[in-house]
Write a protein that holds these residues in place. Structure first.
Motif, PDB file in Angstrom:
ATOM      1  N   GLU A  76       0.441  -1.460   0.205  1.00 53.55           N
ATOM      2  CA  GLU A  76      -0.046  -0.274   0.164  1.00 53.55           C
ATOM      3  C   GLU A  76       0.778   1.113   0.321  1.00 53.55           C
ATOM      4  N   ALA A  77       0.671   2.103  -0.813  1.00 53.79           N
ATOM      5  CA  ALA A  77       1.659   3.724  -1.001  1.00 53.79           C
ATOM      6  C   ALA A  77       0.873   4.021  -0.170  1.00 53.79           C
ATOM      7  N   ALA A  78       2.080   5.840   0.065  1.00 56.50           N
ATOM      8  CA  ALA A  78       1.462   6.883   1.427  1.00 56.50           C
ATOM      9  C   ALA A  78       0.767   7.130   0.316  1.00 56.50           C
ATOM     10  N   ALA A  79       0.007   7.872   1.378  1.00 59.19           N
ATOM     11  CA  ALA A  79      -0.173   8.973   0.867  1.00 59.19           C
ATOM     12  C   ALA A  79       0.360  10.166  -0.787  1.00 59.19           C
ATOM     13  N   ALA A  80      -0.271  10.640  -2.015  1.00 59.94           N
ATOM     14  CA  ALA A  80       0.781  11.445  -2.322  1.00 59.94           C
ATOM     15  C   ALA A  80      -0.463  12.724  -2.924  1.00 59.94           C
ATOM     16  N   SER A  81      -0.288  13.277  -3.578  1.00 60.49           N
ATOM     17  CA  SER A  81      -0.819  14.002  -4.131  1.00 60.49           C
ATOM     18  C   SER A  81      -1.106  13.650  -5.501  1.00 60.49           C
ATOM     19  N   SER A  82      -2.184  14.387  -6.271  1.00 61.83           N
ATOM     20  CA  SER A  82      -3.055  14.201  -7.119  1.00 61.83           C
ATOM     21  C   SER A  82      -2.615  14.229  -8.910  1.00 61.83           C
ATOM     22  N   CYS A  94       9.750 -12.542  -8.308  1.00 59.10           N
ATOM     23  CA  CYS A  94       8.558 -12.386  -7.545  1.00 59.10           C
ATOM     24  C   CYS A  94       8.112 -11.032  -7.264  1.00 59.10           C
ATOM     25  N   GLU A  95       7.105 -10.599  -7.925  1.00 52.02           N
ATOM     26  CA  GLU A  95       6.290  -9.062  -7.966  1.00 52.02           C
ATOM     27  C   GLU A  95       5.371  -8.770  -7.033  1.00 52.02           C
ATOM     28  N   SER A  96       5.876  -7.678  -6.210  1.00 52.70           N
ATOM     29  CA  SER A  96       5.050  -7.114  -5.540  1.00 52.70           C
ATOM     30  C   SER A  96       4.783  -5.545  -6.286  1.00 52.70           C
ATOM     31  N   GLU A  97       3.919  -5.460  -6.630  1.00 49.02           N
ATOM     32  CA  GLU A  97       3.354  -4.032  -6.992  1.00 49.02           C
ATOM     33  C   GLU A  97       3.524  -2.936  -6.262  1.00 49.02           C
ATOM     34  N   LEU A  98       3.957  -1.825  -6.667  1.00 50.17           N
ATOM     35  CA  LEU A  98       3.558  -1.036  -5.708  1.00 50.17           C
ATOM     36  C   LEU A  98       2.767   0.272  -5.998  1.00 50.17           C
ATOM     37  N   ALA A  99       2.084   0.848  -5.103  1.00 53.80           N
ATOM     38  CA  ALA A  99       0.815   1.903  -5.659  1.00 53.80           C
ATOM     39  C   ALA A  99       1.667   3.403  -5.736  1.00 53.80           C
ATOM     40  N   ASN A 114       5.916  15.183 -15.666  1.00 52.91           N
ATOM     41  CA  ASN A 114       6.385  16.090 -15.857  1.00 52.91           C
ATOM     42  C   ASN A 114       6.409  16.175 -13.986  1.00 52.91           C
ATOM     43  N   THR A 115       6.435  14.711 -13.591  1.00 55.96           N
ATOM     44  CA  THR A 115       6.963  14.850 -12.189  1.00 55.96           C
ATOM     45  C   THR A 115       8.178  13.564 -11.619  1.00 55.96           C
ATOM     46  N   LEU A 116       9.017  15.017 -10.385  1.00 58.50           N
ATOM     47  CA  LEU A 116      10.106  13.545 -10.723  1.00 58.50           C
ATOM     48  C   LEU A 116      10.561  13.811  -8.904  1.00 58.50           C
ATOM     49  N   PHE A 117      10.399  12.326  -8.440  1.00 55.81           N
ATOM     50  CA  PHE A 117       9.930  11.890  -6.992  1.00 55.81           C
ATOM     51  C   PHE A 117      10.726  10.238  -7.443  1.00 55.81           C
ATOM     52  N   VAL A 118      11.361  10.295  -5.834  1.00 56.84           N
ATOM     53  CA  VAL A 118      12.297   9.545  -5.132  1.00 56.84           C
ATOM     54  C   VAL A 118      10.768   7.978  -4.415  1.00 56.84           C
ATOM     55  N   VAL A 119      10.714   7.309  -4.545  1.00 55.77           N
ATOM     56  CA  VAL A 119      10.295   5.988  -3.659  1.00 55.77           C
ATOM     57  C   VAL A 119      10.746   5.394  -3.384  1.00 55.77           C
ATOM     58  N   ASP A 120      10.337   5.091  -1.609  1.00 58.27           N
ATOM     59  CA  ASP A 120      11.447   4.300  -1.075  1.00 58.27           C
ATOM     60  C   ASP A 120      10.305   2.296  -0.783  1.00 58.27           C
ATOM     61  N   VAL A 121      10.662   1.997  -2.099  1.00 59.21           N
ATOM     62  CA  VAL A 121      10.850   0.393  -2.439  1.00 59.21           C
ATOM     63  C   VAL A 121      10.511  -0.712  -1.202  1.00 59.21           C
ATOM     64  N   GLN A 122      10.564   0.184   0.154  1.00 56.88           N
ATOM     65  CA  GLN A 122       9.983  -0.228   1.381  1.00 56.88           C
ATOM     66  C   GLN A 122       8.961   0.209   1.842  1.00 56.88           C
ATOM     67  N   SER A 123       8.734   1.176   2.573  1.00 53.93           N
ATOM     68  CA  SER A 123       7.539   1.603   2.716  1.00 53.93           C
ATOM     69  C   SER A 123       7.009   2.621   2.115  1.00 53.93           C
ATOM     70  N   GLN A 145       7.365   5.032   0.812  1.00 51.82           N
ATOM     71  CA  GLN A 145       6.948   6.982   1.055  1.00 51.82           C
ATOM     72  C   GLN A 145       7.039   6.714  -0.727  1.00 51.82           C
ATOM     73  N   ILE A 146       6.841   8.343  -1.191  1.00 48.48           N
ATOM     74  CA  ILE A 146       6.922   9.273  -2.731  1.00 48.48           C
ATOM     75  C   ILE A 146       7.540  10.479  -1.797  1.00 48.48           C
TER      76      ILE A 146
END
Length: 463
Positions: free
Chosen positions: A17-23, A88-93, A118-127, A129-130
């Protein structure tokens, strides 16, 4: 690692489950994998005599490299061959971000990504968090807003992993950030490209080349004084201050008589061994430059498959370029007049090869139909599924091509989806980007729906 199914069916772990992210935020991509510890002696698949002779000749000098001819080198090669069937896949939201076009690992947990919106972001693949990264603006910021955005198509780290190059708020501009802080360093804007940047390649820690839809490649040199300090400068309003640079050299793709209007640069790849830069243009040509203080063009080659040549990678082991097109991957050795390695066909319904990467002798292919394929260039065949999912199984391959099918991702059910696609709920995601983290044996994969008008995303961690 949990046992997994064989076959082309999707191998999926519970979604994270992804952390809350803006639209307006956008998705990311990562890679993950694991291999057995004890190598087994494998029977080498039959190969053409001419190819074996060719590859043996190309390996002269490489076999003396410490590790490659040792037990550790053999173990590493074995792990590379076995890794894909264990993934094995873990899908990221990723919320409502639109189509991840580019990605790179920053460290064992973080992947930096760029999207069509046109969004540049970093995602933590464990948490999951974007964290969004502010984009750099041109000095004439109004120019960036006056044109429709194509998004961020390229993200590349320099060899020492101290700088990151990508696009700016204006997709025509080259933006360079310092790592690991991601502080802005410099921006190549109004003196550079006149159209969207599609590709970036680093020649050294301070020299990068960008390729644009305007049919040019630009060489940029970063002054070390710009990033030697660890503290970012800010103006009175608290906004970061960065340098504005201009290219040291710009070269134009030659105009072929067959299609003079379509010389858009789509992909770049650099050979450190030969100090040469390969480029693919959408008119169906491969171009090669010698890289010194300037760019000196060596040759242009008509590609065997000319439709949708959109990705390019380079194999250090064999000194080969690989080009992905609508249905094939073609191999090029610029030093050989006659190419001895036949193209491979992805056979994925003409949806195209959308991402490519080499590691040793295995090439990973991301398709426009939501699948990953793996090709052994020495054997000239795709990796095959085994009769048992167990890595210790003595059963041989089934003869079926190993294919990993990615998850559904997220799709925006808007009016365009309803009116033009009949409300179809299943759309395979084009895998526009994938990147391996080999020390951690992870694979990050990302993309989105292939039709240009559809809004959606996919990201998955394979391990």
């Amino acid at each position: 690692m949990a046992p997994q199914q064989t076959g082309s069916r999707k191998r999926k772990a519970p979604a994270i489950e992804a952390a809350a992210a803006s639209s307006s935020s956008q998705g990311s991509e990562a890679t993950n994998g694991e291999g057995p510890l004890v190598p087994k002696k494998q029977k080498r698949p039959a190969a053409q005599r001419s190819l074996v002779h060719y590859l043996k000749g190309r390996e002269v000098g490489a076999q003396s490299h410490a590790g490659l001819s040792s037990f550790e080198g053999e173990l590493r090669r074995y792990a590379v061959r076995k890794l894909p069937e264990l993934l094995c896949e873990s899908e990221l939201a990723l919320g409502t971000l639109n189509k991840v076009f580019a990605s790179q690992w920053l460290n064992a947990r973080q992947v930096v990504c760029g999207t069509k919106c046109n969004t540049l972001f970093v995602v933590d693949v464990q948490s999951v968090q974007i964290t969004r990264i502010p984009l750099m603006r041109d000095r004439g910021a109004g120019l960036a807003r006056a044109q429709p955005s194509c998004g961020i198509h390229a993200i590349e780290l320099n060899p020492s992993r101290t700088l990151l190059a990508t696009g700016g708020e204006n997709p025509n501009s080259l933006a360079v950030y310092q790592l690991p802080t991601l502080d802005p360093v410099c921006l190549g804007d109004r003196h550079g490209h006149k159209d969207w940047i599609f590709a970036i390649a680093w020649m050294s820690d301070t020299v990068a080349v960008s390729g644009s839809r305007d049919g040019t490649v630009a060489l940029w040199r970063m002054d070390p004084d710009m990033f030697n300090g660890s503290i970012a400068w800010h103006n009175d309003a608290g906004l970061p201050v960065y340098a504005h640079i201009r290219p040291r050299d710009m070269e134009t793709i030659p105009r072929p008589s067959t299609n003079p209007s379509n010389r858009k640069v789509r992909a770049l790849a650099f050979s450190g061994k030969n100090q040469e830069l390969g480029a693919v243009s959408l008119d169906g040509y491969f171009h090669l430059w010698k890289v010194r203080s300037t760019l000196s063009r060596l040759l242009s080659i008509r590609l065997p498959y000319c439709r949708e040549n959109v990705c390019l990678t380079y194999c250090d082991e064999l000194s080969l370029y690989a080009v992905g097109s609508q249905s094939h991957v073609s191999f090029l050795d610029p030093r050989q007049r006659q190419q001895n390695i036949r193209p491979l066909c992805s056979r994925e319904g003409g949806t195209g090869v959308r991402s490519l990467s080499f590691y040793q002798y295995i090439i990973t292919v991301g398709t426009g139909h939501g699948s990953l394929l793996f090709y052994d260039i020495r054997a000239q065949k795709f990796l095959e599924e085994r009769a048992s999912a167990s890595p210790d199984s003595s059963l041989g391959p089934t003869g079926s091509k190993l294919k990993l099918t990615c998850g559904r991702g997220w799709l925006n059910h808007d009016d365009l989806w309803v009116n033009y696609f009949g409300g179809m709920d299943e759309f395979p995601n084009a895998l526009y980007t994938h990147c391996y983290n080999w020390p951690e044996m992870k694979l990050f994969v990302a993309g989105g729906p292939l039709p240009s008008g559809l809004h959606g995303n996919y990201a998955g961690l394979w391990s």
